[in-house]
Design a protein around this motif. Structure first.
Motif, PDB file in Angstrom:
ATOM      1  N   SER A   1      48.024  38.037  38.355  1.00  0.00           N
ATOM      2  CA  SER A   1      48.380  37.076  39.406  1.00  0.00           C
ATOM      3  C   SER A   1      49.343  37.627  40.449  1.00  0.00           C
ATOM      4  O   SER A   1      49.154  37.389  41.656  1.00  0.00           O
ATOM      5  CB  SER A   1      48.977  35.802  38.786  1.00  0.00           C
TER       6      SER A   1
ATOM      7  N   ASN B   1      46.452  38.678  48.570  1.00  0.00           N
ATOM      8  CA  ASN B   1      46.010  37.487  49.282  1.00  0.00           C
ATOM      9  C   ASN B   1      46.840  37.289  50.554  1.00  0.00           C
ATOM     10  O   ASN B   1      46.308  36.941  51.619  1.00  0.00           O
ATOM     11  CB  ASN B   1      46.123  36.254  48.384  1.00  0.00           C
TER      12      ASN B   1
ATOM     13  N   GLU C   1      37.454  41.440  34.619  1.00  0.00           N
ATOM     14  CA  GLU C   1      37.508  40.168  35.333  1.00  0.00           C
ATOM     15  C   GLU C   1      37.946  40.330  36.791  1.00  0.00           C
ATOM     16  O   GLU C   1      37.773  39.425  37.607  1.00  0.00           O
ATOM     17  CB  GLU C   1      38.491  39.217  34.623  1.00  0.00           C
TER      18      GLU C   1
ATOM     19  N   ARG D   1      35.639  39.493  40.030  1.00  0.00           N
ATOM     20  CA  ARG D   1      35.486  38.053  40.280  1.00  0.00           C
ATOM     21  C   ARG D   1      36.775  37.463  40.836  1.00  0.00           C
ATOM     22  O   ARG D   1      36.749  36.700  41.819  1.00  0.00           O
ATOM     23  CB  ARG D   1      35.099  37.336  38.975  1.00  0.00           C
ATOM     24  N   LEU D   2      37.898  37.813  40.234  1.00  0.00           N
ATOM     25  CA  LEU D   2      39.185  37.282  40.690  1.00  0.00           C
ATOM     26  C   LEU D   2      39.507  37.746  42.110  1.00  0.00           C
ATOM     27  O   LEU D   2      40.095  37.001  42.898  1.00  0.00           O
ATOM     28  CB  LEU D   2      40.296  37.722  39.732  1.00  0.00           C
ATOM     29  N   TRP D   3      39.121  38.971  42.435  1.00  0.00           N
ATOM     30  CA  TRP D   3      39.359  39.508  43.773  1.00  0.00           C
ATOM     31  C   TRP D   3      38.611  38.686  44.823  1.00  0.00           C
ATOM     32  O   TRP D   3      39.154  38.375  45.883  1.00  0.00           O
ATOM     33  CB  TRP D   3      38.934  40.970  43.815  1.00  0.00           C
ATOM     34  N   GLN D   4      37.381  38.342  44.503  1.00  0.00           N
ATOM     35  CA  GLN D   4      36.588  37.499  45.403  1.00  0.00           C
ATOM     36  C   GLN D   4      37.213  36.111  45.554  1.00  0.00           C
ATOM     37  O   GLN D   4      37.340  35.581  46.653  1.00  0.00           O
ATOM     38  CB  GLN D   4      35.157  37.358  44.872  1.00  0.00           C
ATOM     39  N   GLU D   5      37.623  35.542  44.421  1.00  0.00           N
ATOM     40  CA  GLU D   5      38.126  34.161  44.417  1.00  0.00           C
ATOM     41  C   GLU D   5      39.549  34.033  44.955  1.00  0.00           C
ATOM     42  O   GLU D   5      39.896  33.021  45.591  1.00  0.00           O
ATOM     43  CB  GLU D   5      38.080  33.604  42.994  1.00  0.00           C
ATOM     44  N   LYS D   6      40.386  35.022  44.692  1.00  0.00           N
ATOM     45  CA  LYS D   6      41.817  34.896  45.009  1.00  0.00           C
ATOM     46  C   LYS D   6      42.259  35.707  46.241  1.00  0.00           C
ATOM     47  O   LYS D   6      43.321  35.418  46.809  1.00  0.00           O
ATOM     48  CB  LYS D   6      42.662  35.363  43.816  1.00  0.00           C
TER      49      LYS D   6
ATOM     50  N   ILE E   1      38.603  35.548  49.690  1.00  0.00           N
ATOM     51  CA  ILE E   1      38.313  34.202  50.213  1.00  0.00           C
ATOM     52  C   ILE E   1      39.155  33.887  51.453  1.00  0.00           C
ATOM     53  O   ILE E   1      38.764  33.110  52.316  1.00  0.00           O
ATOM     54  CB  ILE E   1      38.542  33.132  49.114  1.00  0.00           C
ATOM     55  N   ASP E   2      40.335  34.529  51.546  1.00  0.00           N
ATOM     56  CA  ASP E   2      41.222  34.267  52.692  1.00  0.00           C
ATOM     57  C   ASP E   2      41.291  35.442  53.658  1.00  0.00           C
ATOM     58  O   ASP E   2      42.143  35.488  54.551  1.00  0.00           O
ATOM     59  CB  ASP E   2      42.641  33.964  52.191  1.00  0.00           C
TER      60      ASP E   2
END
Length: 348
Positions: free
Chosen positions: A191, A198, A334, A337-342, A345-346
């Protein structure tokens, strides 16, 4: 016959004069085999070329290599079994235990065993790192006037930052972990790093390119996150006047590469001799000439010209090795996927 005996005597005198490998019995058995076949140890990577030349010159051991990824090396060992075409391979740290679980390795502790850190070797000698890589910044000095010295400094700039593709590139994945360490995180929870990148993505400062030699030559990399040995090689090729390479002072990750000896090797003793030589002073210096940081760097005297290729040891004071390999194996899977989502995305 006389000529052959004389040449053998010259070779023996040369070996004892250089004293790189002290096990005469191992040398004798390796010379009976006469060759070693490797995977993932090409001439152009980490200056393996000089090591293979030394093995030929000093011990009369012939060599051939087939370049492939760590996963491919282990798969080949397993698929061929007793029909083995390869004797030794070079794989990333996280693949050492994978190779053991696949049952394709045999243990061999070199005479330099005690000088290899505990974290950098399997307790039984199935694998041990020969050299390390640490995530570094490579900075385009023509574009970035205020050189970032830490991860926190990256947040203050207006330049683009190149991480690479975390879905396929080990360098990019480890760059995320390096940032995570510096920001107080660990192998289990990414995180801190995801939030960090991010923020950079929201600023529109996340570059969509790779820190490779072509992009560096074109000046398209402003700040890239790379292994130190890659960065130093790139810097010297493109120009020290254009690029600076440094280890972030608030933390980074140390990983590395290990030899694995094939359980089914046809040339077992030659493979063991190769590992022994790679860990010797000469073998370690050979790696350093290829910008790789030798695992025995604290125990050898590097020639002045080689020292100039590497970063000062003090830059590594806040770099750390991976403590929990199992946790990292899980979280790294993981990460795409987390890179795309967190993060992405911004991105803008």
């Amino acid at each position: 016959m006389m000529k052959k005996t004389f040449l053998s005597l010259l070779l023996f005198v040369s070996l004892n004069a250089d004293n790189f490998v002290k096990d005469d019995a191992l040398i004798k058995e390796a010379q009976k085999e006469g060759r070693v076949n490797s995977l993932g140890m090409p001439d152009t990577w980490a200056n393996w070329k000089e090591t293979w030349e030394d093995l030929k010159k000093l011990y009369n051991i012939e060599h051939s290599d087939t370049d492939m990824s760590s996963a491919q090396e282990i798969a080949k060992f397993k698929a061929e079994k007793k029909n083995a075409s390869a004797d030794i391979g070079d794989v990333g740290l996280s693949f050492g235990d994978v190779a053991i679980k696949q049952g394709v390795t045999q243990p061999y502790k070199t005479s330099y065993w005690e000088q290899v850190p505990e974290w950098a070797k399997d307790k039984d000698g199935h694998w041990l790192l020969a050299y390390t890589g640490t995530i570094a910044f490579i900075v385009n000095k023509e574009v970035v006037k205020d050189i970032p010295r830490s991860w926190q400094d990256l947040l203050k700039g207006n330049y683009k930052i190149t991480v690479g593709d975390v879905s396929v590139a080990a360098q990019a994945v480890n760059a995320v972990l390096a940032a995570n360490y510096a920001l107080g995180g660990d192998e289990r929870d990414l995180s801190p790093a995801l939030n960090f990148f991010n923020t950079i993505a929201k600023q529109g400062r996340l570059a969509n390119n790779d820190a490779n030699i072509a992009n560096l030559e074109k000046g398209e990399i402003e700040v890239g996150l790379v292994w130190d040995f890659n960065g130093l090689g790139y810097r010297d090729k493109v120009g020290k006047d254009r690029y600076e390479v440094l280890i972030p002072e608030d933390g980074s990750i140390i990983s590395g590469y290990t030899t694995i000896i094939n359980k089914y090797a046809k040339n077992t003793n030659a493979a063991k001799l190769a590992r022994e030589f790679i860990l010797s002073d000469k073998g370690q210096i050979n790696l350093a000439r290829g910008y790789a940081r030798p695992i025995r760097v604290d125990f050898i005297e590097l020639p002045a010209d080689v020292k100039e290729r590497l970063l000062p040891s003090e830059q590594y004071k806040n770099a750390r090795n991976i403590k929990d390999l199992k946790a990292w194996e899980k979280s790294s899977k993981e990460l795409p996927r987390l890179w795309q989502e967190k993060v992405l995305i911004d991105a803008r």
